[in-house]
Enzyme design. Structure first.
Site, mmCIF file in Angstrom:
data_model
loop_
_atom_site.group_PDB
_atom_site.id
_atom_site.type_symbol
_atom_site.label_atom_id
_atom_site.label_comp_id
_atom_site.label_asym_id
_atom_site.label_seq_id
_atom_site.Cartn_x
_atom_site.Cartn_y
_atom_site.Cartn_z
ATOM 1 N N LYS A 41 -7.106 -18.036 10.001
ATOM 2 C CA LYS A 41 -5.697 -17.676 9.807
ATOM 3 C C LYS A 41 -4.909 -18.942 9.516
ATOM 4 C CE LYS A 41 -3.230 -13.826 10.034
ATOM 5 N NZ LYS A 41 -3.718 -12.428 9.872
ATOM 6 N N LYS A 51 -12.468 -8.446 13.573
ATOM 7 C CA LYS A 51 -12.124 -7.438 12.561
ATOM 8 C C LYS A 51 -13.192 -7.384 11.469
ATOM 9 C CE LYS A 51 -7.824 -7.672 11.588
ATOM 10 N NZ LYS A 51 -6.511 -8.086 11.059
ATOM 11 N N SER A 74 -9.527 -7.130 0.355
ATOM 12 C CA SER A 74 -9.630 -8.546 -0.026
ATOM 13 C C SER A 74 -11.083 -8.897 -0.332
ATOM 14 C CB SER A 74 -9.129 -9.447 1.110
ATOM 15 O OG SER A 74 -7.738 -9.648 1.002
ATOM 16 N N HIS A 94 -17.664 -19.628 12.327
ATOM 17 C CA HIS A 94 -18.449 -19.935 11.131
ATOM 18 C C HIS A 94 -19.780 -19.198 11.112
ATOM 19 C CE1 HIS A 94 -16.072 -23.933 10.781
ATOM 20 N NE2 HIS A 94 -15.492 -22.959 10.116
ATOM 21 N N ASP A 120 -17.842 -4.604 8.898
ATOM 22 C CA ASP A 120 -18.942 -5.099 8.063
ATOM 23 C C ASP A 120 -18.471 -5.813 6.805
ATOM 24 O OD1 ASP A 120 -21.004 -4.249 9.768
ATOM 25 O OD2 ASP A 120 -20.872 -2.205 8.985
ATOM 26 N N ARG A 125 -20.407 -16.548 9.765
ATOM 27 C CA ARG A 125 -20.543 -16.106 8.367
ATOM 28 C C ARG A 125 -19.559 -16.926 7.546
ATOM 29 N NH1 ARG A 125 -23.381 -10.748 6.881
ATOM 30 N NH2 ARG A 125 -24.617 -10.602 8.761
ATOM 31 N N LYS A 145 -12.114 -16.139 6.551
ATOM 32 C CA LYS A 145 -11.084 -15.389 5.831
ATOM 33 C C LYS A 145 -9.948 -15.011 6.751
ATOM 34 C CE LYS A 145 -10.381 -12.752 1.957
ATOM 35 N NZ LYS A 145 -9.083 -13.432 2.008
HETATM 36 P P1 NAD Z 1 5.978 -8.308 6.045
HETATM 37 O O1 NAD Z 1 6.591 -9.642 6.086
HETATM 38 O O2 NAD Z 1 5.672 -7.693 4.725
HETATM 39 O O3 NAD Z 1 6.879 -7.240 6.846
HETATM 40 C C1 NAD Z 1 7.279 -7.348 8.166
HETATM 41 C C2 NAD Z 1 8.522 -6.495 8.366
HETATM 42 O O4 NAD Z 1 8.850 -6.446 9.765
HETATM 43 C C3 NAD Z 1 9.744 -7.040 7.644
HETATM 44 O O5 NAD Z 1 10.316 -5.999 6.861
HETATM 45 C C4 NAD Z 1 10.654 -7.481 8.783
HETATM 46 O O6 NAD Z 1 12.035 -7.379 8.451
HETATM 47 C C5 NAD Z 1 10.264 -6.520 9.872
HETATM 48 N N1 NAD Z 1 10.665 -6.969 11.218
HETATM 49 C C6 NAD Z 1 10.728 -8.230 11.702
HETATM 50 N N2 NAD Z 1 11.150 -8.219 12.978
HETATM 51 C C7 NAD Z 1 11.376 -6.932 13.295
HETATM 52 C C8 NAD Z 1 11.842 -6.278 14.472
HETATM 53 N N3 NAD Z 1 12.147 -6.965 15.586
HETATM 54 N N4 NAD Z 1 11.953 -4.931 14.462
HETATM 55 C C9 NAD Z 1 11.640 -4.227 13.364
HETATM 56 N N5 NAD Z 1 11.200 -4.788 12.226
HETATM 57 C C10 NAD Z 1 11.074 -6.128 12.186
HETATM 58 O O7 NAD Z 1 4.659 -8.422 6.941
HETATM 59 P P2 NAD Z 1 3.326 -7.538 6.866
HETATM 60 O O8 NAD Z 1 2.392 -8.191 5.912
HETATM 61 O O9 NAD Z 1 3.692 -6.102 6.683
HETATM 62 O O10 NAD Z 1 2.733 -7.787 8.323
HETATM 63 C C11 NAD Z 1 3.182 -7.051 9.459
HETATM 64 C C12 NAD Z 1 2.124 -7.130 10.557
HETATM 65 O O11 NAD Z 1 0.901 -6.602 10.056
HETATM 66 C C13 NAD Z 1 1.796 -8.544 11.049
HETATM 67 O O12 NAD Z 1 1.480 -8.489 12.422
HETATM 68 C C14 NAD Z 1 0.561 -8.897 10.262
HETATM 69 O O13 NAD Z 1 -0.230 -9.880 10.901
HETATM 70 C C15 NAD Z 1 -0.136 -7.561 10.224
HETATM 71 N N6 NAD Z 1 -1.134 -7.413 9.136
HETATM 72 C C16 NAD Z 1 -0.794 -7.594 7.817
HETATM 73 C C17 NAD Z 1 -1.756 -7.432 6.832
HETATM 74 C C18 NAD Z 1 -1.439 -7.538 5.367
HETATM 75 O O14 NAD Z 1 -2.312 -7.223 4.542
HETATM 76 N N7 NAD Z 1 -0.246 -7.942 4.963
HETATM 77 C C19 NAD Z 1 -3.067 -7.098 7.193
HETATM 78 C C20 NAD Z 1 -3.393 -6.923 8.530
HETATM 79 C C21 NAD Z 1 -2.406 -7.077 9.501
#
Ligand code: NAD
Length: 471
Positions: free
Chosen positions: A105, A93, A362, A63, A98, A65, A69
Protein backbone atom coordinates in the site's frame (compact mmCIF):
# COMPACT_ATOMS: atom_id res chain seq x y z
CA UNK A 1 -7.29 6.90 15.26
CA UNK A 2 -10.23 5.64 17.32
CA UNK A 3 -10.23 2.64 19.63
CA UNK A 4 -7.49 1.62 22.03
CA UNK A 5 -5.18 -0.17 19.62
CA UNK A 6 -3.67 0.90 16.33
CA UNK A 7 -5.14 -0.13 12.97
CA UNK A 8 -2.12 -2.34 12.23
CA UNK A 9 -2.31 -4.01 15.66
CA UNK A 10 -6.00 -4.68 15.17
CA UNK A 11 -5.23 -6.54 11.90
CA UNK A 12 -2.55 -8.50 13.79
CA UNK A 13 -5.07 -9.38 16.49
CA UNK A 14 -7.55 -10.69 13.93
CA UNK A 15 -4.78 -12.85 12.46
CA UNK A 16 -3.86 -14.24 15.90
CA UNK A 17 -7.50 -15.05 16.57
CA UNK A 18 -7.70 -16.99 13.27
CA UNK A 19 -4.30 -18.66 13.70
CA UNK A 20 -5.69 -20.57 16.69
CA UNK A 21 -7.91 -22.50 14.24
CA UNK A 22 -4.94 -23.64 12.12
CA UNK A 23 -1.87 -25.76 12.82
CA UNK A 24 0.53 -23.28 11.19
CA UNK A 25 3.75 -22.98 13.28
CA UNK A 26 3.88 -19.87 15.49
CA UNK A 27 7.06 -18.56 13.85
CA UNK A 28 5.48 -18.74 10.44
CA UNK A 29 2.43 -16.82 11.68
CA UNK A 30 4.81 -14.13 12.98
CA UNK A 31 6.54 -13.96 9.56
CA UNK A 32 3.19 -13.73 7.74
CA UNK A 33 2.09 -10.88 10.05
CA UNK A 34 5.28 -8.83 9.69
CA UNK A 35 5.67 -5.95 7.20
CA UNK A 36 8.66 -6.87 5.00
CA UNK A 37 9.62 -3.41 3.71
CA UNK A 38 8.61 0.09 4.78
CA UNK A 39 9.68 3.13 2.75
CA UNK A 40 9.18 6.57 4.27
CA UNK A 41 9.73 9.50 1.92
CA UNK A 42 9.89 13.29 2.40
CA UNK A 43 10.06 15.64 -0.55
CA UNK A 44 9.23 19.28 -1.19
CA UNK A 45 6.40 20.77 -3.24
CA UNK A 46 6.25 24.43 -4.19
CA UNK A 47 3.14 26.22 -2.90
CA UNK A 48 2.99 29.91 -3.87
CA UNK A 49 6.36 31.44 -2.95
CA UNK A 50 7.19 28.80 -0.38
CA UNK A 51 7.86 25.08 -0.12
CA UNK A 52 5.98 22.43 1.78
CA UNK A 53 7.42 19.11 2.97
CA UNK A 54 5.31 16.19 1.81
CA UNK A 55 5.18 12.99 3.90
CA UNK A 56 4.68 9.79 1.90
CA UNK A 57 4.97 6.03 2.28
CA UNK A 58 5.08 2.77 0.41
CA UNK A 59 4.83 -0.46 2.37
CA UNK A 60 5.38 -3.96 0.97
CA UNK A 61 3.83 -6.22 3.53
CA UNK A 62 4.53 -9.67 2.12
CA UNK A 63 6.85 -11.06 -0.55
CA UNK A 64 5.51 -14.62 -0.56
CA UNK A 65 4.24 -13.80 -4.07
CA UNK A 66 5.53 -11.16 -6.46
CA UNK A 67 4.82 -8.51 -7.51
CA UNK A 68 3.30 -6.89 -4.45
CA UNK A 69 0.13 -4.94 -5.06
CA UNK A 70 -1.98 -2.26 -3.44
CA UNK A 71 -3.50 1.17 -3.90
CA UNK A 72 -2.14 4.63 -3.21
CA UNK A 73 -4.12 6.84 -0.83
CA UNK A 74 -4.12 10.65 -0.71
CA UNK A 75 -5.58 11.66 2.65
CA UNK A 76 -4.75 13.67 5.73
CA UNK A 77 -5.19 10.53 7.83
CA UNK A 78 -2.15 8.85 6.23
CA UNK A 79 0.59 7.74 8.60
CA UNK A 80 2.94 4.76 8.77
CA UNK A 81 0.59 2.65 10.87
CA UNK A 82 -2.34 3.20 8.49
CA UNK A 83 -0.30 2.28 5.40
CA UNK A 84 1.12 -0.80 7.16
CA UNK A 85 -2.38 -1.97 8.14
CA UNK A 86 -3.74 -1.43 4.63
CA UNK A 87 -0.72 -3.26 3.10
CA UNK A 88 -1.28 -6.22 5.43
CA UNK A 89 -4.97 -6.37 4.49
CA UNK A 90 -3.88 -6.52 0.83
CA UNK A 91 -1.84 -9.68 1.47
CA UNK A 92 -4.82 -11.46 3.07
CA UNK A 93 -7.17 -10.11 0.38
CA UNK A 94 -5.06 -11.34 -2.54
CA UNK A 95 -4.64 -14.77 -0.96
CA UNK A 96 -8.37 -15.07 -0.24
CA UNK A 97 -9.45 -14.38 -3.83
CA UNK A 98 -6.52 -16.27 -5.44
CA UNK A 99 -4.86 -13.22 -6.95
CA UNK A 100 -1.16 -14.22 -7.06
CA UNK A 101 0.32 -11.08 -5.48
CA UNK A 102 1.84 -10.08 -2.16
CA UNK A 103 0.24 -7.13 -0.34
CA UNK A 104 1.40 -3.50 -0.49
CA UNK A 105 0.00 0.00 0.00
CA UNK A 106 1.08 3.58 -0.56
CA UNK A 107 0.01 6.82 1.00
CA UNK A 108 0.65 10.54 0.74
CA UNK A 109 -0.39 12.66 3.71
CA UNK A 110 -2.28 15.43 1.89
CA UNK A 111 -5.81 16.65 1.42
CA UNK A 112 -5.94 16.66 -2.41
CA UNK A 113 -8.70 19.32 -2.39
CA UNK A 114 -6.12 21.85 -1.12
CA UNK A 115 -3.86 21.57 -4.18
CA UNK A 116 -4.16 22.59 -7.83
CA UNK A 117 -4.12 19.95 -10.56
CA UNK A 118 -0.55 21.01 -11.44
CA UNK A 119 0.60 20.63 -7.84
CA UNK A 120 -1.07 17.21 -7.58
CA UNK A 121 0.61 16.16 -10.80
CA UNK A 122 3.96 17.35 -9.44
CA UNK A 123 3.48 15.49 -6.15
CA UNK A 124 2.42 12.29 -7.95
CA UNK A 125 5.35 12.40 -10.38
CA UNK A 126 7.87 13.11 -7.64
CA UNK A 127 6.46 10.28 -5.51
CA UNK A 128 6.74 7.91 -8.50
CA UNK A 129 10.33 9.01 -9.17
CA UNK A 130 11.20 8.23 -5.53
CA UNK A 131 9.65 4.77 -5.91
CA UNK A 132 11.68 4.17 -9.10
CA UNK A 133 14.90 5.32 -7.37
CA UNK A 134 14.36 2.83 -4.55
CA UNK A 135 13.21 0.01 -6.85
CA UNK A 136 9.77 0.09 -5.20
CA UNK A 137 7.73 0.01 -8.42
CA UNK A 138 7.71 -2.20 -11.52
CA UNK A 139 5.55 -4.84 -13.24
CA UNK A 140 7.37 -7.65 -11.40
CA UNK A 141 8.19 -5.71 -8.22
CA UNK A 142 5.33 -3.65 -6.85
CA UNK A 143 2.26 -2.46 -8.79
CA UNK A 144 0.19 0.44 -7.37
CA UNK A 145 -3.50 1.16 -8.07
CA UNK A 146 -6.10 3.75 -7.01
CA UNK A 147 -7.39 4.09 -3.45
CA UNK A 148 -9.05 6.83 -1.41
CA UNK A 149 -8.34 10.23 -3.01
CA UNK A 150 -6.79 8.87 -6.22
CA UNK A 151 -8.15 7.58 -9.53
CA UNK A 152 -7.28 6.90 -13.19
CA UNK A 153 -5.76 10.38 -13.64
CA UNK A 154 -3.10 9.78 -10.98
CA UNK A 155 -2.40 6.30 -12.41
CA UNK A 156 -1.77 7.84 -15.86
CA UNK A 157 0.77 10.27 -14.30
CA UNK A 158 2.49 7.36 -12.54
CA UNK A 159 2.73 5.35 -15.78
CA UNK A 160 4.09 8.30 -17.74
CA UNK A 161 6.73 9.07 -15.09
CA UNK A 162 7.76 5.41 -14.87
CA UNK A 163 8.08 5.13 -18.65
CA UNK A 164 10.12 8.32 -18.87
CA UNK A 165 12.61 6.90 -16.36
CA UNK A 166 12.56 3.31 -17.60
CA UNK A 167 12.45 3.92 -21.33
CA UNK A 168 12.36 0.77 -23.43
CA UNK A 169 11.17 -1.64 -20.74
CA UNK A 170 8.79 -3.86 -22.67
CA UNK A 171 6.29 -4.53 -19.86
CA UNK A 172 6.32 -1.01 -18.41
CA UNK A 173 2.56 -0.48 -18.94
CA UNK A 174 1.99 -3.16 -16.28
CA UNK A 175 3.75 -1.04 -13.61
CA UNK A 176 0.43 0.37 -12.37
CA UNK A 177 -3.26 -0.60 -12.70
CA UNK A 178 -6.50 1.36 -12.61
CA UNK A 179 -5.27 3.38 -15.61
CA UNK A 180 -7.71 5.14 -17.94
CA UNK A 181 -9.07 2.70 -20.55
CA UNK A 182 -7.41 4.82 -23.26
CA UNK A 183 -4.03 4.48 -21.48
CA UNK A 184 -3.84 0.67 -21.41
CA UNK A 185 -6.43 0.30 -18.65
CA UNK A 186 -9.18 -2.30 -18.71
CA UNK A 187 -12.93 -1.85 -19.03
CA UNK A 188 -14.73 -2.48 -15.75
CA UNK A 189 -11.86 -1.50 -13.40
CA UNK A 190 -13.39 1.82 -12.37
CA UNK A 191 -16.53 0.18 -10.96
CA UNK A 192 -14.90 -3.16 -10.02
CA UNK A 193 -14.77 -2.70 -6.23
CA UNK A 194 -18.42 -1.62 -6.00
CA UNK A 195 -19.50 -4.36 -8.40
CA UNK A 196 -17.60 -6.90 -6.29
CA UNK A 197 -19.36 -5.64 -3.13
CA UNK A 198 -22.68 -6.24 -4.90
CA UNK A 199 -21.73 -9.78 -6.02
CA UNK A 200 -20.49 -10.66 -2.51
CA UNK A 201 -23.66 -9.36 -0.87
CA UNK A 202 -25.88 -11.13 -3.40
CA UNK A 203 -24.06 -14.41 -2.72
CA UNK A 204 -24.30 -13.99 1.06
CA UNK A 205 -28.02 -13.23 0.91
CA UNK A 206 -28.70 -16.20 -1.40
CA UNK A 207 -28.23 -18.73 1.45
CA UNK A 208 -31.64 -19.24 3.02
CA UNK A 209 -30.44 -20.94 6.23
CA UNK A 210 -27.98 -18.11 6.96
CA UNK A 211 -30.60 -15.43 6.30
CA UNK A 212 -33.18 -17.14 8.52
CA UNK A 213 -30.82 -16.72 11.48
CA UNK A 214 -30.88 -12.94 11.10
CA UNK A 215 -34.58 -12.74 10.26
CA UNK A 216 -34.23 -12.02 6.55
CA UNK A 217 -35.65 -13.78 3.52
CA UNK A 218 -33.20 -14.96 0.88
CA UNK A 219 -32.62 -12.89 -2.25
CA UNK A 220 -31.16 -9.40 -2.51
CA UNK A 221 -34.11 -7.84 -4.38
CA UNK A 222 -36.12 -5.46 -2.21
CA UNK A 223 -33.57 -5.33 0.61
CA UNK A 224 -32.87 -1.87 2.09
CA UNK A 225 -29.38 -0.38 2.06
CA UNK A 226 -27.57 2.58 3.64
CA UNK A 227 -24.27 3.74 2.11
CA UNK A 228 -21.59 5.95 3.70
CA UNK A 229 -19.32 7.75 1.19
CA UNK A 230 -20.27 8.39 -2.42
CA UNK A 231 -16.77 8.04 -3.86
CA UNK A 232 -15.60 5.37 -6.26
CA UNK A 233 -16.57 2.39 -4.10
CA UNK A 234 -19.72 3.76 -2.43
CA UNK A 235 -21.34 5.24 -5.52
CA UNK A 236 -20.76 2.13 -7.64
CA UNK A 237 -21.99 -0.19 -4.88
CA UNK A 238 -25.16 1.88 -4.56
CA UNK A 239 -25.71 2.25 -8.32
CA UNK A 240 -25.16 -1.41 -9.19
CA UNK A 241 -27.15 -2.69 -6.19
CA UNK A 242 -30.04 -0.45 -7.24
CA UNK A 243 -30.02 -1.17 -10.98
CA UNK A 244 -28.95 -4.82 -11.05
CA UNK A 245 -30.13 -6.04 -7.64
CA UNK A 246 -33.34 -4.06 -7.17
CA UNK A 247 -32.04 -2.95 -3.77
CA UNK A 248 -33.74 0.04 -2.13
CA UNK A 249 -31.21 2.70 -1.08
CA UNK A 250 -32.83 4.44 1.90
CA UNK A 251 -29.94 6.40 3.39
CA UNK A 252 -26.73 8.09 2.24
CA UNK A 253 -23.95 9.74 4.26
CA UNK A 254 -21.30 12.07 2.86
CA UNK A 255 -18.92 14.61 4.41
CA UNK A 256 -21.59 17.34 4.42
CA UNK A 257 -24.27 15.30 6.21
CA UNK A 258 -26.68 12.43 5.72
CA UNK A 259 -30.10 11.96 4.15
CA UNK A 260 -32.95 9.48 4.45
CA UNK A 261 -35.88 8.44 2.27
CA UNK A 262 -37.78 5.26 3.22
CA UNK A 263 -39.20 5.07 -0.31
CA UNK A 264 -35.76 4.85 -1.89
CA UNK A 265 -33.21 7.35 -3.25
CA UNK A 266 -32.47 7.36 -6.98
CA UNK A 267 -28.67 7.14 -6.83
CA UNK A 268 -28.03 8.29 -10.38
CA UNK A 269 -30.12 11.44 -9.80
CA UNK A 270 -28.46 12.01 -6.42
CA UNK A 271 -24.98 11.86 -7.99
CA UNK A 272 -26.05 14.39 -10.64
CA UNK A 273 -27.59 16.58 -7.92
CA UNK A 274 -24.37 16.50 -5.84
CA UNK A 275 -22.27 17.32 -8.90
CA UNK A 276 -24.43 20.36 -9.56
CA UNK A 277 -24.93 21.67 -6.02
CA UNK A 278 -21.81 20.29 -4.32
CA UNK A 279 -23.88 18.52 -1.66
CA UNK A 280 -26.35 15.69 -1.07
CA UNK A 281 -28.34 17.89 1.32
CA UNK A 282 -31.68 19.12 0.00
CA UNK A 283 -32.06 16.27 -2.49
CA UNK A 284 -35.76 16.21 -3.46
CA UNK A 285 -37.84 13.74 -1.42
CA UNK A 286 -35.18 13.17 1.23
CA UNK A 287 -35.06 14.16 4.89
CA UNK A 288 -31.90 15.60 6.43
CA UNK A 289 -30.57 13.62 9.40
CA UNK A 290 -28.86 15.15 12.42
CA UNK A 291 -25.27 14.75 11.22
CA UNK A 292 -23.15 12.69 8.83
CA UNK A 293 -22.85 9.70 11.15
CA UNK A 294 -26.61 9.47 11.82
CA UNK A 295 -27.34 7.44 8.65
CA UNK A 296 -25.21 4.57 10.00
CA UNK A 297 -27.78 4.09 12.77
CA UNK A 298 -30.80 3.79 10.47
CA UNK A 299 -32.93 0.66 10.53
CA UNK A 300 -31.92 -1.23 7.37
CA UNK A 301 -31.00 -4.67 6.03
CA UNK A 302 -27.55 -3.76 4.69
CA UNK A 303 -25.11 -1.08 5.86
CA UNK A 304 -22.21 -0.25 3.53
CA UNK A 305 -19.51 1.95 5.06
CA UNK A 306 -17.45 3.01 2.00
CA UNK A 307 -15.48 6.04 3.21
CA UNK A 308 -12.62 5.48 5.68
CA UNK A 309 -11.62 3.38 8.70
CA UNK A 310 -12.90 3.74 12.28
CA UNK A 311 -16.49 4.70 11.48
CA UNK A 312 -18.23 2.13 13.68
CA UNK A 313 -16.64 2.29 17.12
CA UNK A 314 -17.60 1.51 20.73
CA UNK A 315 -19.33 4.90 20.70
CA UNK A 316 -22.01 3.97 18.13
CA UNK A 317 -21.82 0.16 17.68
CA UNK A 318 -24.68 -0.56 20.11
CA UNK A 319 -26.96 1.77 18.11
CA UNK A 320 -26.36 0.04 14.74
CA UNK A 321 -29.59 -1.59 13.54
CA UNK A 322 -28.45 -3.12 10.24
CA UNK A 323 -28.66 -6.91 9.78
CA UNK A 324 -25.62 -7.11 7.49
CA UNK A 325 -22.56 -4.83 7.38
CA UNK A 326 -20.54 -4.96 4.15
CA UNK A 327 -17.13 -3.42 4.89
CA UNK A 328 -16.58 -1.78 1.50
CA UNK A 329 -14.01 0.56 3.08
CA UNK A 330 -10.94 -0.92 4.76
CA UNK A 331 -11.25 -1.12 8.53
CA UNK A 332 -14.57 0.75 9.01
CA UNK A 333 -15.34 -1.29 12.16
CA UNK A 334 -12.83 -0.93 14.99
CA UNK A 335 -11.54 -4.05 16.72
CA UNK A 336 -13.41 -3.26 19.94
CA UNK A 337 -16.68 -2.55 18.12
CA UNK A 338 -16.53 -5.86 16.21
CA UNK A 339 -17.58 -8.09 19.18
CA UNK A 340 -20.44 -5.71 20.07
CA UNK A 341 -21.88 -6.07 16.56
CA UNK A 342 -21.37 -9.85 16.48
CA UNK A 343 -23.10 -10.09 19.87
CA UNK A 344 -26.11 -8.39 18.29
CA UNK A 345 -26.16 -11.14 15.64
CA UNK A 346 -25.07 -8.84 12.81
CA UNK A 347 -23.35 -10.51 9.84
CA UNK A 348 -20.11 -8.66 9.02
CA UNK A 349 -18.68 -9.24 5.56
CA UNK A 350 -15.04 -8.30 6.23
CA UNK A 351 -13.20 -5.67 4.18
CA UNK A 352 -10.53 -7.98 2.77
CA UNK A 353 -13.24 -10.17 1.27
CA UNK A 354 -16.02 -7.78 0.29
CA UNK A 355 -13.83 -5.07 -1.33
CA UNK A 356 -11.55 -7.52 -3.19
CA UNK A 357 -13.18 -6.75 -6.55
CA UNK A 358 -10.77 -3.88 -7.16
CA UNK A 359 -7.60 -5.92 -6.89
CA UNK A 360 -9.22 -8.77 -8.83
CA UNK A 361 -9.85 -6.61 -11.88
CA UNK A 362 -6.45 -4.93 -11.38
CA UNK A 363 -5.01 -8.42 -11.78
CA UNK A 364 -6.95 -8.81 -15.06
CA UNK A 365 -5.56 -5.43 -16.20
CA UNK A 366 -2.00 -6.51 -15.33
CA UNK A 367 -2.50 -9.76 -17.29
CA UNK A 368 -3.83 -7.80 -20.27
CA UNK A 369 -0.83 -5.45 -20.11
CA UNK A 370 1.71 -8.28 -19.89
CA UNK A 371 0.10 -10.12 -22.80
CA UNK A 372 0.09 -6.90 -24.86
CA UNK A 373 -3.29 -7.70 -26.37
CA UNK A 374 -6.97 -7.30 -25.67
CA UNK A 375 -8.77 -10.35 -24.24
CA UNK A 376 -10.61 -12.23 -27.00
CA UNK A 377 -8.79 -10.60 -29.92
CA UNK A 378 -7.23 -13.82 -31.17
CA UNK A 379 -10.11 -16.23 -30.65
CA UNK A 380 -13.38 -14.29 -30.95
CA UNK A 381 -13.75 -14.55 -34.74
CA UNK A 382 -12.60 -18.16 -34.74
CA UNK A 383 -15.21 -19.14 -32.12
CA UNK A 384 -17.88 -17.18 -33.93
CA UNK A 385 -17.25 -19.10 -37.14
CA UNK A 386 -17.13 -22.41 -35.28
CA UNK A 387 -20.41 -21.85 -33.37
CA UNK A 388 -22.06 -20.50 -36.51
CA UNK A 389 -21.07 -23.71 -38.31
CA UNK A 390 -22.48 -25.88 -35.53
CA UNK A 391 -25.80 -24.03 -35.56
CA UNK A 392 -26.08 -24.26 -39.37
CA UNK A 393 -25.45 -27.98 -39.14
CA UNK A 394 -28.10 -28.41 -36.41
CA UNK A 395 -30.57 -26.40 -38.53
CA UNK A 396 -29.79 -28.52 -41.55
CA UNK A 397 -30.25 -31.78 -39.60
CA UNK A 398 -33.44 -30.74 -37.77
CA UNK A 399 -34.99 -28.77 -40.58
CA UNK A 400 -35.73 -26.01 -38.09
CA UNK A 401 -34.06 -22.59 -37.83
CA UNK A 402 -33.47 -20.03 -35.09
CA UNK A 403 -33.95 -16.27 -35.44
CA UNK A 404 -31.15 -13.77 -36.07
CA UNK A 405 -31.09 -12.46 -32.48
CA UNK A 406 -30.74 -15.94 -31.00
CA UNK A 407 -28.03 -16.82 -33.51
CA UNK A 408 -26.18 -13.62 -32.76
CA UNK A 409 -26.26 -14.32 -29.01
CA UNK A 410 -25.12 -17.94 -29.38
CA UNK A 411 -22.28 -17.27 -31.80
CA UNK A 412 -20.58 -14.13 -30.58
CA UNK A 413 -17.51 -14.14 -28.29
CA UNK A 414 -17.48 -12.15 -25.04
CA UNK A 415 -16.48 -8.49 -25.06
CA UNK A 416 -13.78 -7.24 -22.68
CA UNK A 417 -16.30 -5.89 -20.18
CA UNK A 418 -18.31 -9.14 -20.23
CA UNK A 419 -15.20 -11.23 -19.64
CA UNK A 420 -14.00 -8.93 -16.84
CA UNK A 421 -17.38 -8.93 -15.08
CA UNK A 422 -17.80 -12.70 -15.34
CA UNK A 423 -14.28 -13.26 -13.96
CA UNK A 424 -15.08 -10.86 -11.11
CA UNK A 425 -18.45 -12.50 -10.38
CA UNK A 426 -16.89 -15.96 -10.30
CA UNK A 427 -14.07 -14.76 -8.01
CA UNK A 428 -16.43 -13.21 -5.45
CA UNK A 429 -18.77 -16.23 -5.40
CA UNK A 430 -15.93 -18.77 -5.16
CA UNK A 431 -14.24 -16.93 -2.29
CA UNK A 432 -17.51 -16.68 -0.35
CA UNK A 433 -18.12 -20.39 -0.80
CA UNK A 434 -14.61 -21.13 0.48
CA UNK A 435 -15.25 -19.06 3.60
CA UNK A 436 -18.64 -20.71 4.14
CA UNK A 437 -17.15 -24.17 3.64
CA UNK A 438 -14.44 -23.36 6.22
CA UNK A 439 -17.13 -22.40 8.73
CA UNK A 440 -18.98 -25.66 8.08
CA UNK A 441 -15.80 -27.70 8.58
CA UNK A 442 -14.91 -25.83 11.79
CA UNK A 443 -18.15 -25.06 13.61
CA UNK A 444 -16.08 -23.53 16.42
CA UNK A 445 -14.97 -20.62 14.19
CA UNK A 446 -17.13 -17.82 15.59
CA UNK A 447 -17.52 -15.41 12.68
CA UNK A 448 -16.98 -14.79 8.95
CA UNK A 449 -13.96 -12.50 9.43
CA UNK A 450 -12.11 -15.19 11.38
CA UNK A 451 -13.04 -17.85 8.81
CA UNK A 452 -11.81 -15.62 5.97
CA UNK A 453 -8.48 -15.05 7.79
CA UNK A 454 -8.16 -18.83 8.25
CA UNK A 455 -8.57 -19.31 4.45
CA UNK A 456 -5.93 -16.65 3.69
CA UNK A 457 -3.46 -17.84 6.33
CA UNK A 458 -3.57 -21.41 5.04
CA UNK A 459 -2.81 -20.29 1.49
CA UNK A 460 0.02 -17.92 2.45
CA UNK A 461 1.53 -20.53 4.80
CA UNK A 462 1.45 -23.15 2.08
CA UNK A 463 3.27 -20.73 -0.27
CA UNK A 464 5.99 -20.17 2.33
CA UNK A 465 6.30 -23.89 3.02
CA UNK A 466 6.55 -24.79 -0.67
CA UNK A 467 9.30 -22.15 -1.05
CA UNK A 468 11.26 -24.30 1.38
CA UNK A 469 11.67 -21.48 3.88
CA UNK A 470 9.73 -23.41 6.50
CA UNK A 471 10.38 -27.12 5.88
P1 NAD B 1 -12.89 7.99 -2.88
O1 NAD B 1 -11.89 9.02 -2.58
O2 NAD B 1 -13.27 7.75 -4.30
O3 NAD B 1 -14.26 8.26 -2.08
C1 NAD B 1 -14.37 8.40 -0.70
C2 NAD B 1 -15.64 9.19 -0.41
O4 NAD B 1 -15.88 9.19 1.01
C3 NAD B 1 -15.57 10.64 -0.84
O5 NAD B 1 -16.71 10.94 -1.64
C4 NAD B 1 -15.56 11.40 0.48
O6 NAD B 1 -16.16 12.69 0.37
C5 NAD B 1 -16.36 10.48 1.36
N1 NAD B 1 -16.16 10.74 2.80
C6 NAD B 1 -15.04 11.16 3.44
N2 NAD B 1 -15.28 11.28 4.75
C7 NAD B 1 -16.57 10.96 4.95
C8 NAD B 1 -17.41 10.91 6.09
N3 NAD B 1 -16.95 11.22 7.32
N4 NAD B 1 -18.70 10.53 5.94
C9 NAD B 1 -19.17 10.21 4.73
N5 NAD B 1 -18.43 10.24 3.61
C10 NAD B 1 -17.14 10.61 3.71
O7 NAD B 1 -12.33 6.65 -2.21
P2 NAD B 1 -12.64 5.13 -2.61
O8 NAD B 1 -11.63 4.71 -3.62
O9 NAD B 1 -14.09 4.98 -2.90
O10 NAD B 1 -12.26 4.39 -1.25
C11 NAD B 1 -13.16 4.31 -0.16
C12 NAD B 1 -12.75 3.15 0.75
O11 NAD B 1 -12.74 1.95 -0.01
C13 NAD B 1 -11.34 3.27 1.35
O12 NAD B 1 -11.34 2.69 2.64
C14 NAD B 1 -10.51 2.43 0.42
O13 NAD B 1 -9.33 1.94 1.03
C15 NAD B 1 -11.48 1.32 0.10
N6 NAD B 1 -11.18 0.57 -1.14
C16 NAD B 1 -11.07 1.21 -2.36
C17 NAD B 1 -10.81 0.47 -3.50
C18 NAD B 1 -10.76 1.09 -4.87
O14 NAD B 1 -10.68 0.35 -5.86
N7 NAD B 1 -10.82 2.41 -5.02
C19 NAD B 1 -10.64 -0.91 -3.41
C20 NAD B 1 -10.75 -1.54 -2.17
C21 NAD B 1 -11.03 -0.78 -1.04
Amino acid sequence: MGGHISFFNSVENYVDKAAAFTDIPRGLIEQIKACNLVLQIRFPVRVGNDYEVIEAYRVQHSHHRLPTKGGIRYAESVDQDEVMALAALMSYKCALVDVPFGGAKGGIKINPAKYTTEQLQGITRRYTAELVKKNFIGPGIDVPAPDYGTGPREMAWILDTYQALRHGEIDSIACVTGKPVTQNGIRGRAEATGRGVFYGLRECISHEEDMKKIGLTKGIAGKTMVVQGLGNVGSNTALISQTEGDVKIIGIAEREGSIYNPNGIDVEKLLAFRKETGSIMGFPGSTALENNLAALELECDILVPAALENQITVANAHRIKAKIIAEAANGPVTADADPILLQKGIIILPDFYINAGGVTVSYFEWLKNLSHHRFGRLENRFHHNQFDGIISKVEELTGKSINVRERDFLTRGGTEIELVNSGLEDTMITAYQQIRETMKQHPDIPDIRTAAFVCSLKKIASDYISMGIFP
